[in-house]
Design a protein around this motif. Sequence first.
Motif, mmCIF file in Angstrom:
data_model
loop_
_atom_site.group_PDB
_atom_site.id
_atom_site.type_symbol
_atom_site.label_atom_id
_atom_site.label_comp_id
_atom_site.label_asym_id
_atom_site.label_seq_id
_atom_site.Cartn_x
_atom_site.Cartn_y
_atom_site.Cartn_z
ATOM 1 N N SER A 30 0.834 -1.199 0.000
ATOM 2 C CA SER A 30 0.000 0.000 0.000
ATOM 3 C C SER A 30 0.869 1.249 0.000
ATOM 4 O O SER A 30 1.845 1.345 0.746
ATOM 5 C CB SER A 30 -0.901 -0.014 1.236
ATOM 6 N N GLY A 31 0.528 2.203 -0.868
ATOM 7 C CA GLY A 31 1.259 3.462 -0.936
ATOM 8 C C GLY A 31 2.476 3.449 -1.836
ATOM 9 O O GLY A 31 3.144 4.467 -1.973
ATOM 10 N N GLU A 32 2.751 2.323 -2.489
ATOM 11 C CA GLU A 32 3.875 2.293 -3.426
ATOM 12 C C GLU A 32 3.497 2.972 -4.738
ATOM 13 O O GLU A 32 2.348 2.903 -5.192
ATOM 14 C CB GLU A 32 4.317 0.857 -3.718
ATOM 15 N N PHE A 33 4.481 3.611 -5.352
ATOM 16 C CA PHE A 33 4.341 4.242 -6.664
ATOM 17 C C PHE A 33 5.281 3.493 -7.598
ATOM 18 O O PHE A 33 6.496 3.677 -7.553
ATOM 19 C CB PHE A 33 4.698 5.718 -6.551
ATOM 20 N N LEU A 184 1.954 14.815 -9.581
ATOM 21 C CA LEU A 184 0.626 14.601 -9.006
ATOM 22 C C LEU A 184 0.469 13.150 -8.553
ATOM 23 O O LEU A 184 -0.072 12.877 -7.471
ATOM 24 C CB LEU A 184 -0.445 14.972 -10.027
ATOM 25 N N PHE A 185 0.963 12.213 -9.362
ATOM 26 C CA PHE A 185 0.932 10.803 -8.967
ATOM 27 C C PHE A 185 1.691 10.586 -7.657
ATOM 28 O O PHE A 185 1.249 9.851 -6.775
ATOM 29 C CB PHE A 185 1.553 9.922 -10.056
ATOM 30 N N ALA A 186 2.854 11.239 -7.533
ATOM 31 C CA ALA A 186 3.659 11.085 -6.315
ATOM 32 C C ALA A 186 2.905 11.609 -5.102
ATOM 33 O O ALA A 186 2.984 11.029 -4.005
ATOM 34 C CB ALA A 186 4.991 11.813 -6.478
ATOM 35 N N ALA A 190 1.807 9.537 -1.767
ATOM 36 C CA ALA A 190 2.098 10.036 -0.420
ATOM 37 C C ALA A 190 0.846 10.053 0.445
ATOM 38 O O ALA A 190 0.928 9.934 1.677
ATOM 39 C CB ALA A 190 2.697 11.437 -0.504
ATOM 40 N N ASP A 191 -0.324 10.164 -0.194
ATOM 41 C CA ASP A 191 -1.601 10.121 0.529
ATOM 42 C C ASP A 191 -2.056 8.697 0.821
ATOM 43 O O ASP A 191 -3.119 8.497 1.414
ATOM 44 C CB ASP A 191 -2.688 10.834 -0.281
ATOM 45 N N GLY A 192 -1.304 7.701 0.341
ATOM 46 C CA GLY A 192 -1.638 6.314 0.631
ATOM 47 C C GLY A 192 -2.186 5.521 -0.528
ATOM 48 O O GLY A 192 -2.446 4.320 -0.388
ATOM 49 N N LYS A 193 -2.382 6.158 -1.702
ATOM 50 C CA LYS A 193 -2.837 5.414 -2.868
ATOM 51 C C LYS A 193 -1.705 4.538 -3.397
ATOM 52 O O LYS A 193 -0.531 4.887 -3.306
ATOM 53 C CB LYS A 193 -3.284 6.364 -3.987
#
Length: 220
Positions: A30-33, A184-186, A190-193
């Motif tokens: 969770s929260g990985e980009f 924006l993706f980052a 950072a918000d947990g997506k």
Amino acid sequence: MITMQRITKTYETPAGAFNALRGIDLEITSGEFVAIVGKSGSGKSTLLNMVGGIDHPSAGSLSVAGASIQNLSHNELASWRGRSIGFIFQFFQLLPTLTVSENVMLPMDFAGTLPRNARRARALQLLDRVGVADQADKLPSALSGGQQQRVAIARALSNDPPVILADEPTGNLDSETSAEIFRLFAELAADGKTLLVVTHDAEAAASVSRTITIVDGCVA
């Protein structure tokens, strides 16, 4: 958030069986980009479609956002996808006859995640977050490519899904706009997506937390 165990996808073609994915083992928290990279035909989009429940594995097990994808019925899969996955495409896929705000509200209408009278406010909030709230009542054709992609991101967020999937989201954008989209993706990560992005944009992909390279259907 995402667990793949020995995922294989085989397509039957007139020339015989084609193995698009070959025993993929992968875990994304969770929260990985995460950027998924590789040559055309390597299996990147097939992998993304597996995670989104658009396609089914021929073998192996897949768990996304707490659901075992291969065990869901068609109706269960559609309901799960509407609440758990946000999709962003290279060509935006905005409906041309709906306004920007109506495009963002559409997933809410399908999933019924909010009362009808609360959906426009949610759409405006998301459009404001991605910087295009002033375009809310325009048709997509009146917007630039970068603005349309921001609308597509707002739409992907409309039902607050934990996983965002993007297939070449900057393929039609200039380098400056591409960098803005990846920033924006980052922020979303950072918000947990949890974000999985298929991309050929090596410069923009430098901002991700992990890169997965696919070669001939395998994780290299």
